[in-house]
Design an enzyme around this catalytic site. Structure first.
Site, short mmCIF file in Angstrom:
data_model
loop_
_atom_site.label_atom_id
_atom_site.label_comp_id
_atom_site.label_asym_id
_atom_site.label_seq_id
_atom_site.Cartn_x
_atom_site.Cartn_y
_atom_site.Cartn_z
N GLU A 27 22.66 -43.45 -7.48
CA GLU A 27 22.11 -44.79 -7.29
C GLU A 27 22.63 -45.75 -8.35
O GLU A 27 23.20 -45.34 -9.37
CB GLU A 27 20.58 -44.74 -7.36
CG GLU A 27 20.06 -44.26 -8.71
CD GLU A 27 18.62 -44.65 -8.95
OE1 GLU A 27 18.42 -45.77 -9.44
OE2 GLU A 27 17.71 -43.84 -8.69
N LYS A 89 17.41 -55.91 -7.00
CA LYS A 89 16.99 -54.53 -6.76
C LYS A 89 16.78 -54.39 -5.26
O LYS A 89 15.90 -55.02 -4.68
CB LYS A 89 15.69 -54.23 -7.53
CG LYS A 89 15.25 -52.78 -7.43
CD LYS A 89 13.97 -52.56 -8.24
CE LYS A 89 13.50 -51.13 -8.10
NZ LYS A 89 12.20 -50.92 -8.79
N VAL A 109 16.44 -45.43 -4.57
CA VAL A 109 16.54 -44.15 -3.87
C VAL A 109 16.70 -44.39 -2.37
O VAL A 109 17.56 -43.81 -1.71
CB VAL A 109 15.30 -43.27 -4.16
CG1 VAL A 109 15.26 -42.06 -3.22
CG2 VAL A 109 15.32 -42.79 -5.62
N ASP A 141 0.27 -50.03 -2.48
CA ASP A 141 1.60 -50.00 -3.11
C ASP A 141 2.17 -48.59 -3.03
O ASP A 141 1.85 -47.71 -3.83
CB ASP A 141 1.48 -50.45 -4.57
CG ASP A 141 2.85 -50.76 -5.18
OD1 ASP A 141 3.87 -50.42 -4.55
OD2 ASP A 141 2.89 -51.33 -6.29
N SER A 143 5.90 -46.55 -2.42
CA SER A 143 7.35 -46.74 -2.43
C SER A 143 7.97 -46.43 -1.08
O SER A 143 7.60 -45.46 -0.40
CB SER A 143 7.97 -45.83 -3.50
OG SER A 143 9.37 -45.85 -3.39
N ALA A 144 8.97 -47.24 -0.72
CA ALA A 144 9.74 -46.99 0.50
C ALA A 144 10.53 -45.69 0.42
O ALA A 144 10.98 -45.17 1.44
CB ALA A 144 10.67 -48.16 0.77
N ASP A 145 10.70 -45.15 -0.80
CA ASP A 145 11.43 -43.89 -0.96
C ASP A 145 10.82 -42.79 -0.11
O ASP A 145 11.54 -41.95 0.47
CB ASP A 145 11.42 -43.43 -2.42
CG ASP A 145 12.14 -44.36 -3.37
OD1 ASP A 145 12.78 -45.31 -2.90
OD2 ASP A 145 12.03 -44.14 -4.59
N LYS A 162 8.04 -40.19 -10.66
CA LYS A 162 7.78 -40.78 -11.97
C LYS A 162 6.30 -40.65 -12.32
O LYS A 162 5.43 -40.90 -11.50
CB LYS A 162 8.21 -42.25 -11.96
CG LYS A 162 9.70 -42.44 -11.74
CD LYS A 162 10.08 -43.90 -11.76
CE LYS A 162 11.59 -44.08 -11.59
NZ LYS A 162 12.04 -43.91 -10.21
#
Length: 307
Positions: A27, A89, A109, A141, A143-145, A162
């Site tokens: 990435e 980003k 990611v 909230d 993540s789209a990951d 994380k």
């Protein structure tokens, strides 16, 4: 729809993919948003070198002047590093607009998986994935990951989610979406800066050959999603959980106080944790990325040998 007219695959990467040789995607958010210049460029180039030392071709992924790049030159990596946070980003929702505007984007990611898949790259090494943020029951909230892992057939090698996240809910979300979570040499989910989290993963596999066999089988079965490999940070670079958790709690409190939310959350929290730990967290972050690059390259080689 054919996205290939927007995609530039570096000649070395294209040749390796066409010949069935091992390639590992990387990435670019870690370059533009993860650390200061010139350390970001030095780290990115060292990661590429580690992948080569372990028998695979590196493909750093980014968006430059509206072009999707599968494999960046040293000059392009230098450019991303010098531009730093001025580079957008880029997650899935950003791709169409950035490409249409001819803009730059540092891939997360999610977008690294998308572009790697377009280019025929099956394995991707990163630091840690995004996940369900603490307090997501009210903020939503997430993540789209996690969604990308459910839909894009790329193996992601990371050091776990994380530790600024809600790790339990992240695992629940992955389970709901059918994403297998593999512990490399462990049955416990690593927590990025530390080797332990208190949460169990789905399976433990102990060699790159086992990882390659599992993912090859997933592809052969026609599953559309990816596979998440969680690789614990090496013991000598693992941080004291009490120290890192205190820093994370303080960073979360400050983010709430300042109204930080959305895509700004993770960079803010990581920068704050770095500040609170005197830079130790950044050192750990760099070492775990190196460790993941080694394992991803070895697994990519094993995937090719299995043919």
């Amino acid at each position: 729809m054919n996205f290939n007219k927007y995609l530039d695959v570096a000649p070395e990467v294209a040749q390796a993919v066409a010949a069935g040789r091992p390639v590992v995607a990387l990435e670019s958010t870690i370059i533009s948003h993860g650390m200061p210049y010139p350390q970001n460029v030095e780290t990115a180039l060292r990661v590429e070198a580690i992948i080569r030392e372990n028998g695979a071709v590196p493909a750093t992924i980014a968006i430059i002047n509206g072009r999707l790049k599968a494999g960046c030159t040293k000059e392009e990596i230098e450019y991303l590093g010098k531009q730093g946070p001025k580079v957008n980003k880029a997650s899935r929702r950003d791709l169409a607009v950035l490409v249409s505007k001819g803009a730059d984007g540092a891939t997360t990611v999610t977008t690294t998986m998308i572009i790697a898949h377009m280019a025929g790259i099956k394995i991707f090494a990163t630091g840690g994935i995004g996940g369900v943020h603490r307090g997501a029951e009210t903020t939503m909230d997430i993540s789209a990951d996690l969604e990308e892992l459910a839909h894009t057939p790329v193996m992601v090698v990371c050091a776990g989610a994380k530790s600024i996240l809600d790790l339990g809910l992240t695992l629940e979300y992955l389970e709901t979406h059918g994403v297998p979570v593999i512990g490399y040499g462990t049955k416990e989910l690593p927590a990025f800066y530390t080797r332990k989290s208190g949460f169990s993963v789905d399976y433990r596999l102990d060699t790159p050959e086992e990882l390659a066999a599992a993912f090859r089988t997933s592809l052969a079965l026609g599953f559309e999603g990816g596979m998440l490999v969680t690789n614990p940070i090496p013991e000598e670079f693992s941080m004291d959980p009490a120290v890192i958790n205190r820093a994370i709690d303080a960073a979360l409190a400050e983010a709430k106080e300042q109204g930080i939310h959305g895509k700004e959350t993770t960079p803010f929290l990581l920068a704050k944790v770095k500040e609170l730990t005197g830079g130790d967290s950044l050192d750990s972050n760099i070492q775990l990325v190196f460790n993941n690059a080694r394992l991803a390259a070895q697994t990519a080689c094993a995937m090719c040998e299995d043919k």
